[in-house]
Scaffold this motif. Structure first.
Motif, PDB file in Angstrom:
ATOM      1  N   THR A  29       1.046  -1.088  -0.217  1.00  0.00           N
ATOM      2  CA  THR A  29      -0.126   0.198  -0.066  1.00  0.00           C
ATOM      3  C   THR A  29       0.898   1.192   0.027  1.00  0.00           C
ATOM      4  O   THR A  29       2.250   1.067   0.164  1.00  0.00           O
ATOM      5  CB  THR A  29      -0.967  -0.140   1.027  1.00  0.00           C
ATOM      6  N   ARG A  30       0.124   2.542   0.070  1.00  0.00           N
ATOM      7  CA  ARG A  30       0.882   3.660  -0.005  1.00  0.00           C
ATOM      8  C   ARG A  30       0.557   4.643   1.098  1.00  0.00           C
ATOM      9  O   ARG A  30      -0.683   4.570   1.212  1.00  0.00           O
ATOM     10  CB  ARG A  30       0.777   4.509  -1.421  1.00  0.00           C
ATOM     11  N   GLU A  31       1.498   5.209   1.984  1.00  0.00           N
ATOM     12  CA  GLU A  31       1.155   6.020   2.832  1.00  0.00           C
ATOM     13  C   GLU A  31       2.071   7.464   2.643  1.00  0.00           C
ATOM     14  O   GLU A  31       3.312   7.084   2.521  1.00  0.00           O
ATOM     15  CB  GLU A  31       1.490   5.639   4.355  1.00  0.00           C
ATOM     16  N   GLY A  32       1.500   8.360   2.204  1.00  0.00           N
ATOM     17  CA  GLY A  32       2.444   9.597   1.827  1.00  0.00           C
ATOM     18  C   GLY A  32       3.353   9.320   0.559  1.00  0.00           C
ATOM     19  O   GLY A  32       2.872   8.573  -0.502  1.00  0.00           O
ATOM     20  N   ASN A  33       4.465   9.304   0.825  1.00  0.00           N
ATOM     21  CA  ASN A  33       5.441   9.003  -0.235  1.00  0.00           C
ATOM     22  C   ASN A  33       6.034   7.760   0.022  1.00  0.00           C
ATOM     23  O   ASN A  33       6.805   7.203  -0.888  1.00  0.00           O
ATOM     24  CB  ASN A  33       6.652  10.173  -0.308  1.00  0.00           C
ATOM     25  N   ASP A  34       5.805   6.926   0.997  1.00  0.00           N
ATOM     26  CA  ASP A  34       6.102   5.768   1.512  1.00  0.00           C
ATOM     27  C   ASP A  34       5.185   4.372   0.522  1.00  0.00           C
ATOM     28  O   ASP A  34       4.140   4.577   0.586  1.00  0.00           O
ATOM     29  CB  ASP A  34       6.220   5.496   2.929  1.00  0.00           C
ATOM     30  N   PHE A  35       6.139   3.593   0.137  1.00  0.00           N
ATOM     31  CA  PHE A  35       5.428   2.203  -0.091  1.00  0.00           C
ATOM     32  C   PHE A  35       5.508   1.377   0.993  1.00  0.00           C
ATOM     33  O   PHE A  35       6.608   1.233   1.744  1.00  0.00           O
ATOM     34  CB  PHE A  35       6.013   1.727  -1.233  1.00  0.00           C
ATOM     35  N   VAL A  36       4.398   0.978   1.616  1.00  0.00           N
ATOM     36  CA  VAL A  36       4.355   0.058   3.023  1.00  0.00           C
ATOM     37  C   VAL A  36       3.993  -1.294   2.602  1.00  0.00           C
ATOM     38  O   VAL A  36       3.206  -1.721   1.995  1.00  0.00           O
ATOM     39  CB  VAL A  36       3.328   0.820   3.881  1.00  0.00           C
ATOM     40  N   LEU A  37       4.692  -2.164   3.116  1.00  0.00           N
ATOM     41  CA  LEU A  37       4.674  -3.584   2.894  1.00  0.00           C
ATOM     42  C   LEU A  37       3.681  -4.018   4.049  1.00  0.00           C
ATOM     43  O   LEU A  37       3.747  -3.707   5.224  1.00  0.00           O
ATOM     44  CB  LEU A  37       6.057  -4.297   3.393  1.00  0.00           C
ATOM     45  N   THR A  38       2.596  -4.759   3.438  1.00  0.00           N
ATOM     46  CA  THR A  38       1.526  -5.060   4.611  1.00  0.00           C
ATOM     47  C   THR A  38       1.329  -6.531   4.756  1.00  0.00           C
ATOM     48  O   THR A  38       1.789  -7.306   3.872  1.00  0.00           O
ATOM     49  CB  THR A  38       0.167  -4.624   3.911  1.00  0.00           C
ATOM     50  N   PRO A  39       1.247  -7.052   5.861  1.00  0.00           N
ATOM     51  CA  PRO A  39       1.227  -8.442   6.449  1.00  0.00           C
ATOM     52  C   PRO A  39       0.039  -9.265   5.445  1.00  0.00           C
ATOM     53  O   PRO A  39      -1.149  -8.667   5.118  1.00  0.00           O
ATOM     54  CB  PRO A  39       0.838  -8.437   7.896  1.00  0.00           C
ATOM     55  N   LYS A  40       0.521 -10.257   5.025  1.00  0.00           N
ATOM     56  CA  LYS A  40      -0.561 -11.215   4.386  1.00  0.00           C
ATOM     57  C   LYS A  40      -0.776 -12.323   5.448  1.00  0.00           C
ATOM     58  O   LYS A  40      -0.066 -12.828   6.303  1.00  0.00           O
ATOM     59  CB  LYS A  40       0.233 -11.730   3.331  1.00  0.00           C
ATOM     60  N   GLN A  41      -2.075 -12.710   5.394  1.00  0.00           N
ATOM     61  CA  GLN A  41      -2.242 -14.072   6.354  1.00  0.00           C
ATOM     62  C   GLN A  41      -3.040 -15.045   5.613  1.00  0.00           C
ATOM     63  O   GLN A  41      -3.509 -14.744   4.381  1.00  0.00           O
ATOM     64  CB  GLN A  41      -3.497 -13.251   7.166  1.00  0.00           C
ATOM     65  N   THR A  42      -2.805 -16.264   5.982  1.00  0.00           N
ATOM     66  CA  THR A  42      -3.279 -17.381   5.680  1.00  0.00           C
ATOM     67  C   THR A  42      -5.041 -17.637   6.094  1.00  0.00           C
ATOM     68  O   THR A  42      -5.211 -16.962   6.930  1.00  0.00           O
ATOM     69  CB  THR A  42      -2.919 -18.781   5.853  1.00  0.00           C
ATOM     70  N   ALA A  43      -5.697 -18.241   5.199  1.00  0.00           N
ATOM     71  CA  ALA A  43      -7.170 -18.189   5.495  1.00  0.00           C
ATOM     72  C   ALA A  43      -7.621 -19.415   4.741  1.00  0.00           C
ATOM     73  O   ALA A  43      -7.367 -19.901   3.659  1.00  0.00           O
ATOM     74  CB  ALA A  43      -7.715 -17.208   5.221  1.00  0.00           C
ATOM     75  N   CYS A  44      -9.005 -20.151   5.509  1.00  0.00           N
ATOM     76  CA  CYS A  44      -9.439 -21.076   4.837  1.00  0.00           C
ATOM     77  C   CYS A  44     -10.593 -20.452   4.006  1.00  0.00           C
ATOM     78  O   CYS A  44     -11.331 -19.537   4.093  1.00  0.00           O
ATOM     79  CB  CYS A  44     -10.374 -21.838   6.022  1.00  0.00           C
ATOM     80  N   LEU A  45     -10.397 -20.735   2.719  1.00  0.00           N
ATOM     81  CA  LEU A  45     -11.404 -20.322   1.751  1.00  0.00           C
ATOM     82  C   LEU A  45     -12.624 -20.917   1.348  1.00  0.00           C
ATOM     83  O   LEU A  45     -13.607 -20.697   0.785  1.00  0.00           O
ATOM     84  CB  LEU A  45     -10.593 -20.338   0.427  1.00  0.00           C
ATOM     85  N   ALA A  46     -12.863 -21.977   2.176  1.00  0.00           N
ATOM     86  CA  ALA A  46     -14.131 -22.877   2.194  1.00  0.00           C
ATOM     87  C   ALA A  46     -14.484 -23.067   3.431  1.00  0.00           C
ATOM     88  O   ALA A  46     -14.600 -24.239   3.901  1.00  0.00           O
ATOM     89  CB  ALA A  46     -13.636 -24.254   1.336  1.00  0.00           C
ATOM     90  N   GLN A  47     -14.505 -22.113   4.192  1.00  0.00           N
ATOM     91  CA  GLN A  47     -15.076 -22.253   5.711  1.00  0.00           C
ATOM     92  C   GLN A  47     -16.358 -23.049   5.876  1.00  0.00           C
ATOM     93  O   GLN A  47     -16.266 -23.733   6.753  1.00  0.00           O
ATOM     94  CB  GLN A  47     -15.101 -20.775   6.364  1.00  0.00           C
ATOM     95  N   ASP A  48     -17.173 -22.771   4.995  1.00  0.00           N
ATOM     96  CA  ASP A  48     -18.399 -23.627   5.192  1.00  0.00           C
ATOM     97  C   ASP A  48     -18.237 -25.141   4.855  1.00  0.00           C
ATOM     98  O   ASP A  48     -19.158 -25.995   5.119  1.00  0.00           O
ATOM     99  CB  ASP A  48     -19.494 -22.844   4.094  1.00  0.00           C
ATOM    100  N   ALA A  49     -17.083 -25.622   4.081  1.00  0.00           N
ATOM    101  CA  ALA A  49     -16.973 -26.756   3.851  1.00  0.00           C
ATOM    102  C   ALA A  49     -15.538 -27.497   4.689  1.00  0.00           C
ATOM    103  O   ALA A  49     -15.574 -28.793   4.571  1.00  0.00           O
ATOM    104  CB  ALA A  49     -16.766 -27.271   2.488  1.00  0.00           C
TER     105      ALA A  49
END
Length: 153
Positions: free
Chosen positions: A107-127
């Motif tokens: 992402t970008r904040e002001g003139n900085d490019f900011v590395l943002t955390p990525k998370q794992t997730a279950c894409l089929a929580q209903d199953a």
């Protein structure tokens, strides 16, 4: 952040700075060693076939402390990469070496490019078979302090 947003941002800044989620800046002598197209074709735990495609930047630092990547040079690299990336306006993912290769959003904040955390997730929580009451995000975990004779380890 999408590739079009990155190009637009580079056209209007004087220096390229990346910041980690901790607030710490990458050293000014970092390199962009790769700009690539990463496609992932997979099946989630519910049996649904999925595809994801992102632009990947690999950031690296070396001992050449006089190196500085100018915004115009970075933009030139991105323009050269269009023959691989194509014309689709894809999301950017960033790799940066820490204890192991870290994978981040951007992402970008002001003139900085900011590395943002990525998370794992279950894409089929209903199953996936895990009751909703037992599903929680990693930041909610609390680690008990182990003491000698405390029985926790």
């Amino acid at each position: 952040m999408k590739i079009s947003e990155m190009k637009h941002a580079l056209a209007g800044i004087e220096a390229v700075t990346f910041r980690l989620p901790t607030g710490e800046y990458l050293p000014a002598h970092f390199h962009v060693t790769e700009v690539g197209l990463v496609s992932k074709h997979f099946i989630d735990c519910g049996g649904v076939e999925r595809r994801e495609t992102v632009v990947n930047f690999q950031l690296w630092e070396a001992g050449d402390y006089d190196h500085r990547l100018a915004p115009q040079k970075f933009l030139h690299i991105l323009n050269l990469s269009e023959k691989i990336l194509g014309s689709e306006d894809l999301d950017i993912e960033v790799e940066y070496q820490q204890a192991t290769i870290g994978k981040f959003g951007l992402t970008r904040e002001g003139n900085d490019f900011v590395l943002t955390p990525k998370q794992t997730a279950c894409l089929a929580q209903d199953a996936c078979g895990v009751p909703a009451a037992q599903q929680f995000a990693l930041p909610q975990l609390q680690v008990a302090a182990c003491t000698p004779g405390g029985g926790c380890c």
